[in-house]
Scaffold this motif. Structure first.
Motif, PDB file in Angstrom:
ATOM      1  N   LEU A 203       0.780  -1.034   0.029  1.00 53.05           N
ATOM      2  CA  LEU A 203      -0.139  -0.030   0.262  1.00 53.05           C
ATOM      3  C   LEU A 203       0.860   1.169  -0.138  1.00 53.05           C
ATOM      4  O   LEU A 203       0.686   2.179  -0.818  1.00 53.05           O
ATOM      5  CB  LEU A 203      -0.901   0.118   1.151  1.00 53.05           C
ATOM      6  N   ALA A 204       1.950   1.074   0.805  1.00 53.24           N
ATOM      7  CA  ALA A 204       2.797   2.471   0.893  1.00 53.24           C
ATOM      8  C   ALA A 204       3.414   2.751  -0.487  1.00 53.24           C
ATOM      9  O   ALA A 204       3.502   3.776  -1.021  1.00 53.24           O
ATOM     10  CB  ALA A 204       3.859   2.200   1.884  1.00 53.24           C
ATOM     11  N   ARG A 205       3.780   1.660  -1.199  1.00 55.47           N
ATOM     12  CA  ARG A 205       4.585   1.871  -2.487  1.00 55.47           C
ATOM     13  C   ARG A 205       3.480   2.278  -3.431  1.00 55.47           C
ATOM     14  O   ARG A 205       3.875   3.248  -4.135  1.00 55.47           O
ATOM     15  CB  ARG A 205       5.186   0.523  -2.943  1.00 55.47           C
ATOM     16  N   ALA A 206       2.409   1.864  -3.533  1.00 58.12           N
ATOM     17  CA  ALA A 206       1.203   2.505  -4.428  1.00 58.12           C
ATOM     18  C   ALA A 206       0.848   3.935  -4.001  1.00 58.12           C
ATOM     19  O   ALA A 206       0.854   4.798  -5.014  1.00 58.12           O
ATOM     20  CB  ALA A 206      -0.039   1.630  -3.958  1.00 58.12           C
ATOM     21  N   ALA A 209       3.782   6.269  -5.418  1.00 59.35           N
ATOM     22  CA  ALA A 209       3.576   6.249  -6.748  1.00 59.35           C
ATOM     23  C   ALA A 209       2.441   7.248  -7.115  1.00 59.35           C
ATOM     24  O   ALA A 209       2.796   7.993  -8.054  1.00 59.35           O
ATOM     25  CB  ALA A 209       3.653   4.866  -7.522  1.00 59.35           C
ATOM     26  N   GLU A 210       1.454   7.130  -6.252  1.00 55.64           N
ATOM     27  CA  GLU A 210       0.005   7.883  -6.671  1.00 55.64           C
ATOM     28  C   GLU A 210      -0.504   8.445  -5.320  1.00 55.64           C
ATOM     29  O   GLU A 210      -1.118   7.759  -4.720  1.00 55.64           O
ATOM     30  CB  GLU A 210      -0.944   7.220  -7.338  1.00 55.64           C
ATOM     31  N   PRO A 211       0.163   9.493  -4.784  1.00 53.90           N
ATOM     32  CA  PRO A 211      -0.243   9.958  -3.352  1.00 53.90           C
ATOM     33  C   PRO A 211      -1.876  10.329  -3.620  1.00 53.90           C
ATOM     34  O   PRO A 211      -2.580  10.721  -4.544  1.00 53.90           O
ATOM     35  CB  PRO A 211       0.829  11.113  -3.394  1.00 53.90           C
ATOM     36  N   ARG A 212      -2.342  10.208  -2.505  1.00 54.15           N
ATOM     37  CA  ARG A 212      -3.826  10.389  -2.054  1.00 54.15           C
ATOM     38  C   ARG A 212      -3.750  11.198  -0.851  1.00 54.15           C
ATOM     39  O   ARG A 212      -3.029  11.696  -0.181  1.00 54.15           O
ATOM     40  CB  ARG A 212      -4.588   9.156  -1.973  1.00 54.15           C
ATOM     41  N   ASP A 213      -4.826  11.780  -0.578  1.00 55.20           N
ATOM     42  CA  ASP A 213      -5.467  12.695   0.780  1.00 55.20           C
ATOM     43  C   ASP A 213      -5.480  11.749   1.765  1.00 55.20           C
ATOM     44  O   ASP A 213      -6.541  11.589   2.236  1.00 55.20           O
ATOM     45  CB  ASP A 213      -6.709  13.617   0.344  1.00 55.20           C
ATOM     46  N   ASP A 214      -4.486  11.093   2.307  1.00 56.91           N
ATOM     47  CA  ASP A 214      -4.399  10.218   3.383  1.00 56.91           C
ATOM     48  C   ASP A 214      -3.032  10.218   4.121  1.00 56.91           C
ATOM     49  O   ASP A 214      -2.303  10.821   3.565  1.00 56.91           O
ATOM     50  CB  ASP A 214      -4.885   8.775   2.964  1.00 56.91           C
ATOM     51  N   LEU A 215      -3.027   9.658   5.285  1.00 59.18           N
ATOM     52  CA  LEU A 215      -1.823   9.615   6.027  1.00 59.18           C
ATOM     53  C   LEU A 215      -0.984   8.895   5.679  1.00 59.18           C
ATOM     54  O   LEU A 215       0.262   9.265   5.830  1.00 59.18           O
ATOM     55  CB  LEU A 215      -2.214   9.208   7.758  1.00 59.18           C
ATOM     56  N   ALA A 220       4.530   9.582   3.551  1.00 56.93           N
ATOM     57  CA  ALA A 220       5.930   9.332   2.708  1.00 56.93           C
ATOM     58  C   ALA A 220       6.204  10.458   1.860  1.00 56.93           C
ATOM     59  O   ALA A 220       7.500  10.353   1.544  1.00 56.93           O
ATOM     60  CB  ALA A 220       5.133   8.277   1.396  1.00 56.93           C
ATOM     61  N   GLN A 221       5.626  11.596   2.179  1.00 60.19           N
ATOM     62  CA  GLN A 221       6.150  12.808   1.508  1.00 60.19           C
ATOM     63  C   GLN A 221       6.775  13.715   2.697  1.00 60.19           C
ATOM     64  O   GLN A 221       7.249  14.692   2.217  1.00 60.19           O
ATOM     65  CB  GLN A 221       4.892  13.525   1.070  1.00 60.19           C
TER      66      GLN A 221
END
Length: 402
Positions: A203-206, A209-215, A220-221
């Motif tokens: 899930l972290a790798r996904a 690659a494509e960040p979303r509005d979640d923790l 990761a950023q």
């Protein structure tokens, strides 16, 4: 000492440890307990001081190996559990702990937590409303458990179809935190740690690659002066947030309602004045502490209330006992939902103070509030039984009628 014994494996003690704690505080506030191999510390002043004392640590591995501390090396089969556990900040000490907490705090902010309140309230009302609509049920399984799991899953960005996996993984891992876990519990913890780690890594790798509005995306950023979380640290942090932010909140909800049912005058007081909910939450956390004991290692010789404890020893800090200390709390065995001030230590103190305390307070306040509004005649259907563990102390179930 009296015949009221400290015995964290005894069902009678787990059900009501407070008479034993009262005797301990009066007669043996600091003593070595042979069965557990730990120094038991029970007074508020001592627990408070030791939680802030940097001569103690959650681990000793940053200063010495197992052999130097007179401990057996950990079995190789437990490596997946310990690798995961030690990637989160709970089992770390400065400077690694300082760095990791600083990075996580940049994503897990008070503003972010407060922003979750409308979602938490809506979820709490859905769960409380469903319980009321069917006339009752198991408050633990139907309200206390799904609320924090769903909140953490929403925060992390775990897809809805995967959320049923989280509770068994959390329970499996947390089984290792009890005193002398069985071989079955150890193997269950290893299996849960392996499966949870593999799931979160994907899930972290996904999300990277494509960040979303979640923790997970936010963690990761996070970058601070060029420093960022490693993948293992991100995964360890997510597991810690689920386990620490879930197990204790479930127990706090169940323990709290059981305390209210046993104190009908205070329950009626709360029903008559919902503005008491914030102080009620603090008092219920004090009165029947959901995480009643935390352990620390002695990194340098210390003296506690005139008792010398040597380097390499383990202490059992009794939060639940400290929270009933008459030198700090007037009439400590009385439930007072308006108690103020209330310097309980249920969230810890010092550098390991619970990072998730603001979220726990939001969840508990919204959960109690929703049940008070939507199930105003909530009553006990049958006396509950306690789960066998003491380190994470809670009820098996809490059957209620509306």
């Amino acid at each position: 000492m009296s015949d009221v014994a400290y015995d964290p494996w005894s069902p009678d003690f787990v059900a009501d440890p407070y008479p034993a704690f009262e005797r301990l505080r009066a007669e043996r506030p600091v003593y070595f307990d042979e069965p557990t191999g730990q120094w038991v510390v029970s007074r508020h002043a001592d627990v408070d001081a030791l939680l802030r004392d940097r001569r103690l640590g959650r681990t000793y591995l940053h200063v010495a190996g197992h052999e130097k501390f007179g401990r057996e090396p950990e079995p190789e089969f437990l490596r997946p559990f310990w690798d995961l556990n030690r990637a989160g900040m709970l089992e770390l000490e400065p400077p690694t702990h300082t760095r990791l907490r600083r990075l996580v705090a940049k994503a897990f902010t008070a503003r972010m937590v407060e922003g979750l309140r409308p979602m938490v309230r809506a979820l709490a009302e859905d769960l409380a409303g469903a319980l009321a609509a069917k006339g009752g049920g198991d408050l633990i399984a139907e309200v206390a458990e799904p609320l924090p799991v769903t909140v953490i899953a929403e925060m992390l960005g775990v897809p809805a179809e995967d959320r049923p996996l989280l509770r068994p993984w959390s329970a499996g891992i947390c089984g290792m935190f009890e005193l002398n876990p069985s071989m079955e519990a150890q193997r269950t913890a290893v299996r849960a740690a392996t499966e949870f780690s593999d799931y979160l890594r994907a899930l972290a790798r996904a999300r990277a690659a494509e960040p979303r509005d979640d923790l997970i995306s936010a963690l990761a950023q996070v970058v601070d002066e060029g420093d960022r979380l490693t993948e293992d640290e991100l995964i360890g942090t997510c597991v810690l947030l689920l386990n620490a932010g879930h197990e204790a909140t479930v127990n706090a909800t169940g323990n709290g309602w059981w305390a209210l049912f046993r104190n009908p005058g205070e329950l009626e007081r709360l029903r008559a004045d919902h503005a008491l909910v914030p102080t009620a939450v603090e008092e219920l956390l004090r009165y029947d502490t959901p995480s009643p004991m935390f352990e620390r290692w002695i990194l340098e010789d210390v003296s506690v209330s005139g008792v010398d404890i040597p380097r390499g020893a383990e202490v059992a800090l009794q939060f639940a006992s400290a929270n009933r200390d008459a030198s700090v709390f007037a009439e400590p065995d009385r439930l007072d939902l308006g108690r103020d001030p209330n310097p309980h230590i249920s969230f810890g103190l010092g550098i390991h103070f619970c990072l998730g305390a603001p979220l726990a307070r939001v969840e508990l306040a919204e959960s109690y509030g929703a049940l008070l509004r939507l199930a105003p005649a909530l009553r006990l259907a049958e006396e509950p039984a306690w789960k066998p563990g003491f380190v994470l102390r809670g009820l098996e179930a809490l059957h209620v009628e509306c």
